[in-house]
Design a protein around this motif. Structure first.
Motif, PDB file in Angstrom:
ATOM      1  N   THR A  86       5.325   3.222   5.455  1.00 51.37           N
ATOM      2  CA  THR A  86       5.157   4.502   4.781  1.00 51.37           C
ATOM      3  C   THR A  86       3.714   4.978   4.795  1.00 51.37           C
ATOM      4  OG1 THR A  86       5.553   5.619   2.636  1.00 51.37           O
ATOM      5  CG2 THR A  86       4.822   3.329   2.560  1.00 51.37           C
ATOM      6  N   MET A  87       3.504   6.226   4.383  1.00 53.88           N
ATOM      7  CA  MET A  87       2.157   6.761   4.219  1.00 53.88           C
ATOM      8  C   MET A  87       1.658   6.594   2.782  1.00 53.88           C
ATOM      9  SD  MET A  87       1.171   7.781   7.156  1.00 53.88           S
ATOM     10  CE  MET A  87      -0.334   8.636   6.650  1.00 53.88           C
ATOM     11  N   HIS A  88       2.545   6.233   1.867  1.00 58.94           N
ATOM     12  CA  HIS A  88       2.197   6.144   0.447  1.00 58.94           C
ATOM     13  C   HIS A  88       1.350   4.904   0.166  1.00 58.94           C
ATOM     14  CE1 HIS A  88       4.862   9.426  -0.865  1.00 58.94           C
ATOM     15  NE2 HIS A  88       5.650   9.012   0.108  1.00 58.94           N
ATOM     16  N   LEU A 107       1.350   0.453   6.083  1.00 61.37           N
ATOM     17  CA  LEU A 107       1.017   1.878   6.116  1.00 61.37           C
ATOM     18  C   LEU A 107       1.158   2.405   7.539  1.00 61.37           C
ATOM     19  CD1 LEU A 107      -2.132   1.831   3.808  1.00 61.37           C
ATOM     20  CD2 LEU A 107       0.219   2.422   3.187  1.00 61.37           C
ATOM     21  N   LYS A 108       1.672   3.623   7.669  1.00 61.54           N
ATOM     22  CA  LYS A 108       1.877   4.221   8.987  1.00 61.54           C
ATOM     23  C   LYS A 108       0.568   4.515   9.706  1.00 61.54           C
ATOM     24  CE  LYS A 108       6.417   6.248   8.132  1.00 61.54           C
ATOM     25  NZ  LYS A 108       7.198   7.487   7.966  1.00 61.54           N
ATOM     26  N   SER A 109      -0.522   4.490   8.971  1.00 61.58           N
ATOM     27  CA  SER A 109      -1.822   4.726   9.594  1.00 61.58           C
ATOM     28  C   SER A 109      -2.326   3.507  10.369  1.00 61.58           C
ATOM     29  CB  SER A 109      -2.857   5.104   8.521  1.00 61.58           C
ATOM     30  OG  SER A 109      -2.914   4.111   7.507  1.00 61.58           O
ATOM     31  N   GLU A 110      -1.641   2.365  10.222  1.00 62.06           N
ATOM     32  CA  GLU A 110      -2.058   1.152  10.925  1.00 62.06           C
ATOM     33  C   GLU A 110      -1.677   1.227  12.408  1.00 62.06           C
ATOM     34  OE1 GLU A 110      -3.882  -0.934   9.483  1.00 62.06           O
ATOM     35  OE2 GLU A 110      -3.453  -0.796   7.346  1.00 62.06           O
ATOM     36  N   ASP A 111      -2.318   0.403  13.223  1.00 58.30           N
ATOM     37  CA  ASP A 111      -2.017   0.338  14.649  1.00 58.30           C
ATOM     38  C   ASP A 111      -0.624  -0.249  14.887  1.00 58.30           C
ATOM     39  OD1 ASP A 111      -4.541   1.303  15.202  1.00 58.30           O
ATOM     40  OD2 ASP A 111      -5.414  -0.695  15.542  1.00 58.30           O
ATOM     41  N   ASP A 112      -0.087   0.033  16.085  1.00 59.14           N
ATOM     42  CA  ASP A 112       1.214  -0.531  16.450  1.00 59.14           C
ATOM     43  C   ASP A 112       1.210  -2.059  16.399  1.00 59.14           C
ATOM     44  OD1 ASP A 112       2.111   2.028  16.862  1.00 59.14           O
ATOM     45  OD2 ASP A 112       2.043   1.930  19.053  1.00 59.14           O
ATOM     46  N   GLU A 114      -0.070  -3.881  14.209  1.00 56.27           N
ATOM     47  CA  GLU A 114       0.229  -4.302  12.841  1.00 56.27           C
ATOM     48  C   GLU A 114       1.731  -4.267  12.577  1.00 56.27           C
ATOM     49  OE1 GLU A 114      -1.691  -5.401  10.297  1.00 56.27           O
ATOM     50  OE2 GLU A 114      -3.501  -5.387  11.513  1.00 56.27           O
ATOM     51  N   LEU A 115       2.417  -3.269  13.144  1.00 56.11           N
ATOM     52  CA  LEU A 115       3.868  -3.205  12.986  1.00 56.11           C
ATOM     53  C   LEU A 115       4.533  -4.413  13.640  1.00 56.11           C
ATOM     54  CD1 LEU A 115       6.479  -1.803  12.173  1.00 56.11           C
ATOM     55  CD2 LEU A 115       6.306  -0.409  14.255  1.00 56.11           C
ATOM     56  N   LEU A 116       4.081  -4.758  14.831  1.00 55.19           N
ATOM     57  CA  LEU A 116       4.624  -5.938  15.509  1.00 55.19           C
ATOM     58  C   LEU A 116       4.357  -7.203  14.703  1.00 55.19           C
ATOM     59  CD1 LEU A 116       3.556  -5.121  19.184  1.00 55.19           C
ATOM     60  CD2 LEU A 116       5.889  -5.154  18.294  1.00 55.19           C
ATOM     61  N   ALA A 117       3.148  -7.309  14.171  1.00 52.46           N
ATOM     62  CA  ALA A 117       2.788  -8.493  13.378  1.00 52.46           C
ATOM     63  C   ALA A 117       3.616  -8.567  12.104  1.00 52.46           C
ATOM     64  CB  ALA A 117       1.300  -8.462  13.043  1.00 52.46           C
ATOM     65  N   ALA A 118       3.860  -7.410  11.481  1.00 51.49           N
ATOM     66  CA  ALA A 118       4.640  -7.384  10.237  1.00 51.49           C
ATOM     67  C   ALA A 118       6.071  -7.832  10.478  1.00 51.49           C
ATOM     68  CB  ALA A 118       4.618  -5.976   9.641  1.00 51.49           C
ATOM     69  N   VAL A 119       6.703  -7.308  11.513  1.00 47.00           N
ATOM     70  CA  VAL A 119       8.082  -7.683  11.808  1.00 47.00           C
ATOM     71  C   VAL A 119       8.162  -9.159  12.202  1.00 47.00           C
ATOM     72  CG1 VAL A 119      10.057  -7.265  13.333  1.00 47.00           C
ATOM     73  CG2 VAL A 119       8.749  -5.338  12.413  1.00 47.00           C
ATOM     74  N   ALA A 120       7.190  -9.626  12.969  1.00 47.58           N
ATOM     75  CA  ALA A 120       7.172 -11.044  13.350  1.00 47.58           C
ATOM     76  C   ALA A 120       7.059 -11.934  12.117  1.00 47.58           C
ATOM     77  CB  ALA A 120       6.014 -11.313  14.308  1.00 47.58           C
ATOM     78  N   PHE A 129       1.429  -7.633   4.483  1.00 50.67           N
ATOM     79  CA  PHE A 129       0.962  -6.411   3.850  1.00 50.67           C
ATOM     80  C   PHE A 129      -0.156  -5.788   4.666  1.00 50.67           C
ATOM     81  CE2 PHE A 129       1.939  -9.450   0.320  1.00 50.67           C
ATOM     82  CZ  PHE A 129       3.165  -8.905  -0.009  1.00 50.67           C
ATOM     83  N   SER A 130      -0.240  -4.453   4.631  1.00 49.43           N
ATOM     84  CA  SER A 130      -1.392  -3.774   5.216  1.00 49.43           C
ATOM     85  C   SER A 130      -2.664  -4.280   4.554  1.00 49.43           C
ATOM     86  CB  SER A 130      -1.296  -2.261   4.971  1.00 49.43           C
ATOM     87  OG  SER A 130      -0.460  -1.647   5.906  1.00 49.43           O
ATOM     88  N   PRO A 131      -3.778  -4.304   5.289  1.00 51.37           N
ATOM     89  CA  PRO A 131      -5.041  -4.748   4.685  1.00 51.37           C
ATOM     90  C   PRO A 131      -5.367  -4.039   3.374  1.00 51.37           C
ATOM     91  CG  PRO A 131      -5.298  -4.573   7.045  1.00 51.37           C
ATOM     92  CD  PRO A 131      -3.929  -4.039   6.736  1.00 51.37           C
ATOM     93  N   ARG A 132      -5.145  -2.723   3.306  1.00 45.64           N
ATOM     94  CA  ARG A 132      -5.465  -2.005   2.071  1.00 45.64           C
ATOM     95  C   ARG A 132      -4.526  -2.395   0.937  1.00 45.64           C
ATOM     96  NH1 ARG A 132      -6.678   2.151   5.662  1.00 45.64           N
ATOM     97  NH2 ARG A 132      -4.744   3.290   5.370  1.00 45.64           N
ATOM     98  N   VAL A 133      -3.271  -2.676   1.271  1.00 52.54           N
ATOM     99  CA  VAL A 133      -2.328  -3.130   0.253  1.00 52.54           C
ATOM    100  C   VAL A 133      -2.733  -4.514  -0.245  1.00 52.54           C
ATOM    101  CG1 VAL A 133       0.070  -3.803  -0.178  1.00 52.54           C
ATOM    102  CG2 VAL A 133      -0.433  -1.741   1.161  1.00 52.54           C
TER     103      VAL A 133
END
Length: 215
Positions: A86-88, A107-112, A114-120, A129-133
């Motif tokens: 999300t963007m929130h 966060l959707k502002s992260e690089d692709d 990060e999405l791969l790392a999150a799903v893995a 979690f995103s770094p900011r989270v």
């Protein structure tokens, strides 16, 4: 033996965003985007129909938002992992989402990447979690005492708490420790009662503050 691919459901009300997420995920041959949803209600239904192992939800979904969809998915399918994408960035929302049972918040502002790392990570039953989270959560941790002064846990209870905090399921913990799932659940329940913890998020906070988790 060929291992079955991990089934993933994507939920976002913008078709272009769904297409982008799918394109990123399908870089990995072992992952399969088995269904897409444009609202939270459809996401819950499709997750159940396909027995999805991971569901990626935007927070701002119509019909059911990401928070309520997370609650329903986790209630109906406790072994299914939920990633909020999300963007929130609202700190209160992050806490509510985690209490609802999501174990990833990106966060959707992260690089692709990060999405791969999150799903893995979620596929390995770990949190992400995103770094900011993560900064929000660390601020919460650091606002308390460096080490909690709470009732002493037994060595086995401490081990179960550590493994839960590191993202392991009761089934995997049982296999690792050579005990039954019922025994793991008993240790986990007793530890949480001793420590006056309400949910897994509180348990993770405790484990990190008391340096039980691996670096």
């Amino acid at each position: 033996m060929i291992r079955p691919r991990t089934k993933i459901v994507i939920a976002d009300d913008h078709p272009i965003i769904r297409c982008g997420i799918k394109a990123v995920l399908e870089q990995r041959a072992e992952w399969w985007v088995c269904a897409e949803a444009a609202d939270g209600e459809a996401a819950v239904r499709l997750a159940r129909e396909h027995a999805a192992e991971i569901v990626i939800l935007d927070y701002g979904l119509p019909v059911l938002n990401g928070l309520e969809a997370t609650r329903q998915i986790r209630r109906a399918m406790p072994e299914t992992e939920v990633l909020i994408y999300t963007m929130h960035e609202d700190e209160g929302l992050v806490r509510e989402i985690l209490r609802a049972g999501a174990r990833g918040y990106l966060l959707k502002s992260e690089d692709d990447s990060e999405l791969l790392a999150a799903v893995a990570a979620l596929n390995r039953r770990q949190t992400y979690f995103s770094p900011r989270v993560t900064e929000y959560l660390l601020d919460d941790f650091l606002s308390g005492q460096a080490v909690d002064q709470r009732p002493e846990l037994t060595p086995r209870e401490r081990e179960v708490v550590r493994l839960v905090a590191e993202g392991e399921s009761n089934k995997r913990i049982a296999a690792r420790l050579g005990v039954s799932v019922k025994t793991v659940d008993s240790h986990r329940t007793t530890a949480m009662r001793k420590l006056d913890l309400r949910n897994v998020v509180d348990l993770v906070h405790y484990a990190i503050r008391n340096k039980l988790t691996s670096p």
